[in-house]
Design a protein around this motif. Structure first.
Motif, mmCIF file in Angstrom:
data_model
loop_
_atom_site.group_PDB
_atom_site.id
_atom_site.type_symbol
_atom_site.label_atom_id
_atom_site.label_comp_id
_atom_site.label_asym_id
_atom_site.label_seq_id
_atom_site.Cartn_x
_atom_site.Cartn_y
_atom_site.Cartn_z
ATOM 1 N N ALA A 110 5.044 1.624 -2.790
ATOM 2 C CA ALA A 110 5.185 0.165 -2.816
ATOM 3 C C ALA A 110 5.827 -0.335 -4.114
ATOM 4 O O ALA A 110 6.759 -1.161 -4.069
ATOM 5 C CB ALA A 110 3.828 -0.491 -2.588
ATOM 6 N N PRO A 111 5.399 0.112 -5.305
ATOM 7 C CA PRO A 111 6.087 -0.342 -6.521
ATOM 8 C C PRO A 111 7.551 0.072 -6.569
ATOM 9 O O PRO A 111 8.398 -0.693 -7.063
ATOM 10 C CB PRO A 111 5.281 0.325 -7.642
ATOM 11 C CG PRO A 111 3.951 0.594 -7.058
ATOM 12 C CD PRO A 111 4.212 0.910 -5.631
ATOM 13 N N ALA B 82 5.881 -11.493 -6.615
ATOM 14 C CA ALA B 82 5.874 -11.804 -5.182
ATOM 15 C C ALA B 82 6.318 -10.593 -4.366
ATOM 16 O O ALA B 82 5.737 -10.299 -3.300
ATOM 17 C CB ALA B 82 6.769 -13.001 -4.904
ATOM 18 N N LEU B 83 7.329 -9.870 -4.831
ATOM 19 C CA LEU B 83 7.785 -8.679 -4.108
ATOM 20 C C LEU B 83 6.704 -7.597 -4.092
ATOM 21 O O LEU B 83 6.527 -6.905 -3.073
ATOM 22 C CB LEU B 83 9.055 -8.143 -4.755
ATOM 23 C CG LEU B 83 10.314 -9.005 -4.589
ATOM 24 C CD1 LEU B 83 11.465 -8.433 -5.398
ATOM 25 C CD2 LEU B 83 10.701 -9.101 -3.112
ATOM 26 N N LEU B 84 5.988 -7.428 -5.187
ATOM 27 C CA LEU B 84 4.890 -6.457 -5.211
ATOM 28 C C LEU B 84 3.799 -6.826 -4.220
ATOM 29 O O LEU B 84 3.244 -5.955 -3.525
ATOM 30 C CB LEU B 84 4.314 -6.369 -6.627
ATOM 31 C CG LEU B 84 5.162 -5.634 -7.666
ATOM 32 C CD1 LEU B 84 4.572 -5.819 -9.064
ATOM 33 C CD2 LEU B 84 5.255 -4.149 -7.327
ATOM 34 N N LEU B 85 3.477 -8.100 -4.142
ATOM 35 C CA LEU B 85 2.459 -8.548 -3.203
ATOM 36 C C LEU B 85 2.876 -8.291 -1.768
ATOM 37 O O LEU B 85 2.088 -7.797 -0.941
ATOM 38 C CB LEU B 85 2.181 -10.038 -3.423
ATOM 39 C CG LEU B 85 1.157 -10.694 -2.503
ATOM 40 C CD1 LEU B 85 -0.206 -10.027 -2.673
ATOM 41 C CD2 LEU B 85 1.075 -12.190 -2.776
ATOM 42 N N VAL B 86 4.144 -8.581 -1.445
ATOM 43 C CA VAL B 86 4.640 -8.381 -0.076
ATOM 44 C C VAL B 86 4.678 -6.890 0.263
ATOM 45 O O VAL B 86 4.236 -6.468 1.348
ATOM 46 C CB VAL B 86 6.022 -9.023 0.083
ATOM 47 C CG1 VAL B 86 6.636 -8.641 1.423
ATOM 48 C CG2 VAL B 86 5.924 -10.532 -0.039
ATOM 49 N N GLY C 156 2.989 -4.386 -1.087
ATOM 50 C CA GLY C 156 1.637 -3.841 -0.970
ATOM 51 C C GLY C 156 0.976 -4.212 0.331
ATOM 52 O O GLY C 156 0.254 -3.406 0.937
ATOM 53 N N THR C 157 1.225 -5.447 0.796
ATOM 54 C CA THR C 157 0.623 -5.895 2.053
ATOM 55 C C THR C 157 1.261 -5.196 3.256
ATOM 56 O O THR C 157 0.564 -4.769 4.183
ATOM 57 C CB THR C 157 0.777 -7.418 2.184
ATOM 58 O OG1 THR C 157 0.178 -8.054 1.050
ATOM 59 C CG2 THR C 157 0.122 -7.918 3.454
ATOM 60 N N VAL C 158 2.579 -5.066 3.248
ATOM 61 C CA VAL C 158 3.268 -4.462 4.386
ATOM 62 C C VAL C 158 2.977 -2.965 4.476
ATOM 63 O O VAL C 158 2.740 -2.427 5.569
ATOM 64 C CB VAL C 158 4.780 -4.728 4.285
ATOM 65 C CG1 VAL C 158 5.540 -3.942 5.352
ATOM 66 C CG2 VAL C 158 5.064 -6.220 4.423
ATOM 67 N N PRO D 31 -2.272 0.157 -2.492
ATOM 68 C CA PRO D 31 -2.625 -0.565 -3.716
ATOM 69 C C PRO D 31 -1.426 -0.639 -4.651
ATOM 70 O O PRO D 31 -0.637 0.301 -4.751
ATOM 71 C CB PRO D 31 -3.754 0.283 -4.312
ATOM 72 C CG PRO D 31 -3.529 1.654 -3.761
ATOM 73 C CD PRO D 31 -2.951 1.469 -2.388
ATOM 74 N N VAL D 32 -1.298 -1.745 -5.319
ATOM 75 C CA VAL D 32 -0.166 -1.970 -6.217
ATOM 76 C C VAL D 32 -0.696 -2.188 -7.630
ATOM 77 O O VAL D 32 -1.553 -3.042 -7.846
ATOM 78 C CB VAL D 32 0.667 -3.184 -5.771
ATOM 79 C CG1 VAL D 32 1.815 -3.433 -6.754
ATOM 80 C CG2 VAL D 32 1.213 -2.970 -4.374
ATOM 81 N N ALA D 33 -0.190 -1.401 -8.571
ATOM 82 C CA ALA D 33 -0.559 -1.555 -9.980
ATOM 83 C C ALA D 33 0.381 -2.584 -10.606
ATOM 84 O O ALA D 33 1.504 -2.254 -11.001
ATOM 85 C CB ALA D 33 -0.475 -0.211 -10.693
#
Length: 414
Positions: A239-240, A296-300, A302-304, A308-310
Motif C-alpha cells: 500500500a505505501p 489521502a492517497l495512503l488512506l485510500v 490502505g482501505t482498498v 495497515p499503512v505506516a
C-alpha cells in the motif's frame, strides 16, 4: 574651500569604493588635474554618472554577458543576486534595490537598435497535456502491478512483480523528463548523479521490503524470500509503495504551482527581500499541499488493499523525495544527494547490525537497533532516517528556493 564640492566628491567615492581600482579609475580634470572649485566643479557635480568614475558602467562591464543575454531585467536581478549583490550593495550604486539596478543595466545594453525597450514579463509555466498524462502513468502501472500480484501465484507472481517494477521505473523516468519535475528547458535537471539514483532506489526498496526484512533479521531470520503477500514470512508493504507511485501526479502539480507562483511574485516584487517574504508562504504551502495529498492517497490505498499503512515513515519518505526533486530542478544538486545518501546509509546500518549480531561474539551489535525496535517498532528506523533528512532539506529549501535566482531562467546556482 567649497564644501558643496567636497560633499559631492565624498558621495562619488562611496559609490566607487564598491568596485576595484582597475574597473573604476578616478576621474581627472583637464590635463590630468583634479576638478577644481568654481564653475568647473559645479559642472562636474551636475554631470550624470556616465564617466570614468561611473560604478554602474563598471558593473555592466563586469556582467556584460549576463546583461546581453537577458530578456528581462528580472533575469539580471536574479543573476546579480546569485553573484552576491544585495539591496544594500545596490544602494551604494545609488539605487534603492537590486531590481532598480537591474533595470538600468538592462536599459544600457543596446538591443536591435532600440535601447531601453519595454521588456516582456517572465513566462509563466503552462499546464501541458503530455506531462499531466506522464505524471499519472507511474500510479496506473503501480496499481496494475499490485493487481497482477494478487491474481497470480508462484513463478508467474515473480514475473509479474519484475515486469511491474521495471514498467513503473521507466514510467517514473519519463515523468521526470517532462513537465515541472524536469526543470526549465535545456537544463536537463532530470539527469541526476548515479549515487543519487542509487540512494533513491534504495529508499523506495526499503519502503517496500525494509520493515519486513528488519523484523525478520531481529528475530533470527529471514528464512524465506518475500512472496509479495502482506501476511507472508517476509511482509511486503504494498500500500505505501502504490501510494508513492500515485503521488507522482500531486508532486508534479505542486512543482508547477511553486514555479508559476514564484514567477508571478518575481514580476510583482520590487526588492529581493520582498520576493523572499512572498515566496516562503508559497513554498511551505505547496509542501503542505503535497503532504495532504499523500496522506489521502495512503488512506485510500490502505482501505482498498486492506493493509495497515505506516503514515510517519511514508510521509517522511515522500517529503524527502519531493524536496530533493525541487532542489534538483532549481539547480541545487549537492544537498539532495547528501540527504538521500545519509538516509539510505542509516537504513542500511539498521539492517546490517542485527544481521551481524548473529555472528559469534557480535551479539552486542544488535543492542541499539533492538532498543529502538522495542520502543517504537520497525517503522521508527525509516521514519527517523527520512524525517531527519527531510527536515534538513526543508530548511535548505527555505533558504535557497525563496531566492529570485532560483526561479529566473539564469545559470544554476551550484
Amino acid at each position: 574651500m567649497d564644501t558643496r564640492d567636497d560633499r559631492t566628491g565624498a558621495d562619488r567615492t562611496g559609490a566607487v569604493d564598491e568596485l576595484s581600482d582597475r574597473d573604476t579609475p578616478r576621474a581627472l580634470g583637464p590635463l590630468g588635474s583634479r576638478p577644481g572649485n568654481g564653475e568647473s566643479g559645479k559642472r562636474r557635480a551636475a554631470a550624470p554618472r556616465r564617466g570614468a568614475a561611473d560604478p554602474v558602467k563598471a558593473l555592466l562591464h563586469r556582467h556584460r554577458e549576463l546583461c546581453e543575454r537577458a530578456v528581462d531585467p528580472l533575469e539580471i536581478a536574479a543573476g546579480l543576486e546569485a553573484h552576491g549583490v544585495t539591496d544594500r550593495t545596490a544602494a551604494r550604486f545609488r539605487h534603492r534595490d537590486v531590481f532598480s539596478l537591474a533595470e538600468e543595466l538592462y536599459a544600457r545594453v543596446p538591443r536591435g537598435g532600440e535601447q531601453g525597450a519595454e521588456p516582456e514579463p517572465l513566462p509563466v509555466p503552462r499546464v501541458r497535456r503530455d506531462w499531466v498524462l506522464l505524471s499519472l502513468l507511474p500510479g496506473v502501472l503501480g496499481g496494475a502491478t499490485v493487481a497482477g500480484l494478487r491474481l497470480t501465484h508462484g513463478h508467474p507472481r515473480l514475473l509479474a512483480a519484475a515486469v511491474g517494477i521495471l514498467a513503473v521505473a521507466l514510467a517514473t523516468r519519463a515523468a521526470l523528463r517532462r513537465g515541472p519535475l524536469a526543470g526549465p528547458p535545456g537544463t536537463h535537471a532530470w539527469r541526476t548523479a548515479y549515487g543519487t539514483r542509487a540512494w533513491t532506489l534504495w529508499l523506495l526498496g526499503y519502503a517496500l521490503l525494509g520493515d519486513g526484512l528488519l523484523h525478520a533479521a531481529a528475530t533470527g531470520g529471514p528464512d524465506a524470500l518475500p512472496t509479495g503477500a502482506p501476511d507472508g514470512s517476509w511482509p511486503t508493504a504494498v500500500a505505501p509503495a502504490v501510494a508513492l507511485t500515485l503521488a507522482c501526479a500531486p508532486a508534479a502539480w505542486c512543482a508547477h504551482l511553486l514555479s508559476a507562483g514564484a514567477r508571478r511574485r518575481l514580476a510583482g516584487s520590487r526588492g529581493l527581500e520582498d520576493f523572499t517574504a512572498a515566496a516562503k508562504p508559497l513554498l511551505f504551502g505547496t509542501f503542505a499541499l503535497f503532504l495532504g495529498a499523500l496522506t489521502a492517497l495512503l488512506l485510500v490505498c490502505g482501505t482498498v488493499l486492506h493493509e495497515p499503512v505506516a503514515y510517519p515513515q511514508t510521509l517522511a519518505l515522500g517529503a524527502l523525495l519531493l524536496l530533493a526533486r525541487l532542489l534538483t530542478v532549481h539547480g541545487h544538486r549537492h544537498a539532495p544527494a547528501v540527504a538521500l545518501g545519509a538516509a539510505a546509509a542509516t537504513e542500511a546500518v539498521a539492517l546490517a547490525l542485527p544481521l551481524a549480531g548473529g555472528l559469534p561474539g557480535c551479539a552486542v551489535l544488535t543492542a541499539p537497533v533492538r532498543t529502538l525496535l522495542d520502543a517504537w517498532g520497525e517503522t521508527a528506523v525509516p521514519a527517523l532516517a527520512c524525517g531527519t533528512a527531510a527536515l534538513a532539506l526543508l530548511f535548505h529549501a527555505g533558504r535557497t528556493l525563496t531566492r529570485a535566482s532560483a526561479h529566473a531562467p539564469t545559470e544554476a546556482p551550484d
